[in-house]
Design a protein around this motif. Structure first.
Motif, mmCIF file in Angstrom:
data_model
loop_
_atom_site.group_PDB
_atom_site.id
_atom_site.type_symbol
_atom_site.label_atom_id
_atom_site.label_comp_id
_atom_site.label_asym_id
_atom_site.label_seq_id
_atom_site.Cartn_x
_atom_site.Cartn_y
_atom_site.Cartn_z
ATOM 1 N N ALA A 196 0.808 -0.914 0.130
ATOM 2 C CA ALA A 196 0.365 -0.067 0.217
ATOM 3 C C ALA A 196 0.350 1.202 -0.006
ATOM 4 O O ALA A 196 1.425 2.043 1.036
ATOM 5 N N THR A 197 1.193 1.735 -1.213
ATOM 6 C CA THR A 197 2.288 3.367 -1.380
ATOM 7 C C THR A 197 1.184 4.368 -0.109
ATOM 8 O O THR A 197 1.663 4.994 -0.149
ATOM 9 N N LEU A 198 -0.518 3.827 0.335
ATOM 10 C CA LEU A 198 -1.084 5.341 0.474
ATOM 11 C C LEU A 198 -1.652 4.471 1.436
ATOM 12 O O LEU A 198 -2.843 3.740 1.104
ATOM 13 N N SER A 199 -2.012 4.771 2.552
ATOM 14 C CA SER A 199 -3.020 4.099 3.186
ATOM 15 C C SER A 199 -3.758 5.480 4.427
ATOM 16 O O SER A 199 -3.021 6.603 4.432
ATOM 17 N N VAL A 200 -5.140 5.543 4.812
ATOM 18 C CA VAL A 200 -6.381 6.390 5.795
ATOM 19 C C VAL A 200 -6.838 5.638 6.320
ATOM 20 O O VAL A 200 -6.891 4.342 5.967
ATOM 21 N N THR A 201 -7.991 6.443 6.295
ATOM 22 C CA THR A 201 -8.389 5.970 8.019
ATOM 23 C C THR A 201 -9.474 6.303 7.383
ATOM 24 O O THR A 201 -10.323 6.345 8.510
ATOM 25 N N GLY A 202 -10.278 6.694 6.899
ATOM 26 C CA GLY A 202 -11.432 7.148 6.534
ATOM 27 C C GLY A 202 -12.781 7.397 5.607
ATOM 28 O O GLY A 202 -11.838 7.265 4.141
ATOM 29 N N PRO A 203 -13.574 7.037 4.463
ATOM 30 C CA PRO A 203 -13.994 6.739 3.191
ATOM 31 C C PRO A 203 -13.922 7.926 2.476
ATOM 32 O O PRO A 203 -13.680 7.808 1.423
ATOM 33 N N GLU A 204 -13.894 9.108 3.499
ATOM 34 C CA GLU A 204 -13.553 10.631 2.320
ATOM 35 C C GLU A 204 -12.703 10.511 1.677
ATOM 36 O O GLU A 204 -12.354 11.430 0.572
ATOM 37 N N SER A 205 -11.611 9.912 1.732
ATOM 38 C CA SER A 205 -9.883 9.733 1.052
ATOM 39 C C SER A 205 -9.908 8.421 0.448
ATOM 40 O O SER A 205 -9.281 8.408 -0.397
ATOM 41 N N TYR A 206 -10.788 7.608 0.930
ATOM 42 C CA TYR A 206 -10.564 6.198 0.825
ATOM 43 C C TYR A 206 -11.071 6.179 -1.327
ATOM 44 O O TYR A 206 -10.330 5.756 -1.589
ATOM 45 N N LEU A 207 -11.803 6.243 -1.055
ATOM 46 C CA LEU A 207 -12.746 5.691 -2.313
ATOM 47 C C LEU A 207 -12.586 7.263 -3.356
ATOM 48 O O LEU A 207 -11.915 7.002 -4.265
ATOM 49 N N PRO A 208 -11.632 8.772 -3.302
ATOM 50 C CA PRO A 208 -10.844 9.690 -4.450
ATOM 51 C C PRO A 208 -9.648 8.828 -4.638
ATOM 52 O O PRO A 208 -9.229 8.467 -5.290
ATOM 53 N N SER A 209 -8.756 8.498 -3.157
ATOM 54 C CA SER A 209 -7.442 8.092 -3.488
ATOM 55 C C SER A 209 -7.513 6.647 -4.623
ATOM 56 O O SER A 209 -7.313 7.138 -5.925
ATOM 57 N N ALA A 210 -9.244 6.216 -4.816
ATOM 58 C CA ALA A 210 -9.156 5.146 -5.711
ATOM 59 C C ALA A 210 -9.178 4.989 -7.312
ATOM 60 O O ALA A 210 -9.415 5.268 -7.814
ATOM 61 N N ARG A 211 -10.362 6.677 -7.014
ATOM 62 C CA ARG A 211 -10.668 7.404 -8.785
ATOM 63 C C ARG A 211 -9.192 7.535 -9.297
ATOM 64 O O ARG A 211 -8.719 7.711 -10.681
ATOM 65 N N LEU A 212 -8.178 8.314 -8.503
ATOM 66 C CA LEU A 212 -7.115 8.331 -8.408
ATOM 67 C C LEU A 212 -5.602 7.472 -9.624
ATOM 68 O O LEU A 212 -4.956 8.285 -9.499
ATOM 69 N N GLY A 213 -6.942 5.878 -8.977
ATOM 70 C CA GLY A 213 -5.751 4.821 -9.948
ATOM 71 C C GLY A 213 -4.303 4.764 -8.532
ATOM 72 O O GLY A 213 -3.300 4.296 -9.397
#
Length: 302
Positions: free
Chosen positions: A216-233
């Motif tokens: 995991a290059t990026l890890s987050v703790t909330g859905p507000e950042s999780y899904l946008p990170s997926a959109r960014l590839g």
């Protein structure tokens, strides 16, 4: 202030560990709350609270009286609510994860208030594990598996989940054909806000759950950042279907491995074990079950 109102004020002081916070919850001057507790102590002939400049806590007598008050007040509210035409009223403090609130609860609130016009809903948003009694909350709506606690948990729904990634990610890493073909892939890490533990991806194959942890290059703790990170590839993500449906329709996310979905995740309403289920919480629970059922493909209440 009559004796019952004084008992309500006293229980709030114990739960909030503060005269000031209890006064704010009750909409009363702090001096009124202080006087009410002092009058209770004088009537009972015992000291109910230990007071310091920074802390308020019940004495042994105060703890015993507090528990008696909870039972009496709950019985009174239940008895009053049993009469035809009497509806629950008063403040109801609920904490809910923001994504759940916006998708499942907010659209139906006009109908809830039409049915229960005298309930004042005070809704806070968060996903951390809180001390419900200390923070003055009546109930909490939570998504996902629950840690061990002394709370009563009532299942509201099961939310279907799916695995997804952005087209840009798939152009770079390729389309996986099964969980065993995930070598070389990346996931967006989702960490527990309470434990910090990184949650693995889950796949159900032949009725058996398989956990896969990818870099995991990026890890987050909330859905507000999780899904946008997926959109960014930035990696593969697993989310509730309702959260990704708009992206799937637009093509900004692609559904992966549909034959090996993660297990559905529960949504639960929790309230303190030492309190009876009050009419306000009960009608909110029943209403929440209906709202989730109306807006979710996979629903199972208990």
């Amino acid at each position: 202030m009559d004796r019952l109102d004084a008992m309500r004020v006293f229980t709030r002081v114990v739960e909030r560990r503060s005269f000031t916070l209890a006064a704010q919850d009750a909409g009363l001057p702090r001096s009124t709350v202080t006087d009410a507790v002092q009058q209770l102590e004088a009537r009972l002939g015992v000291r109910l609270l230990q007071r310091t400049t920074r802390h308020v806590s019940p004495t042994l007598d105060g703890e015993a009286y507090y528990r008696r008050c909870l039972v009496l007040l709950a019985d009174l509210e239940e008895a009053e609510g049993a009469f035809a035409g009497t509806k629950p009223k008063g403040p109801l403090r609920v904490e809910v994860q923001g994504t759940l609130a916006r998708h499942f609860l907010l659209p139906g609130l006009p109908g809830f208030f039409a049915a229960y016009p005298e309930i004042e809903l005070i809704m806070s948003e968060g996903d951390r594990w809180i001390d419900v009694v200390r923070e003055g909350v009546d109930c909490v709506l939570r998504y996902g598996s629950l840690p061990d606690s002394d709370m009563v948990a009532r299942r509201v729904a099961l939310l279907e989940r799916l695995t997804c990634a952005a087209p840009a990610y798939l152009d770079r890493f390729g389309m996986p054909t099964d969980p065993a073909a995930l070598d070389g892939h990346r996931m967006i890490g989702l960490r527990s806000s309470t434990t910090g533990i990184l949650r693995p991806l889950e796949f159900i194959e032949g009725g058996v759950s398989r956990m896969v942890t990818l870099p995991a290059t990026l890890s987050v703790t909330g859905p507000e950042s999780y899904l946008p990170s997926a959109r960014l590839g930035l990696g593969i993500a697993q989310v509730p279907r309702f959260h990704a449906e708009a992206d799937l329709a637009r093509g900004t996310l692609v559904h992966l491995l549909p034959d090996c979905p993660p297990a559905p995740a529960p949504v639960s309403l929790l309230y303190p074990r030492n309190r009876q289920l009050t009419p306000r919480v009960r009608v909110f629970l029943d209403w929440a079950v209906r709202e989730f059922a109306a807006n979710n493909r996979v629903t199972a209440s208990a």
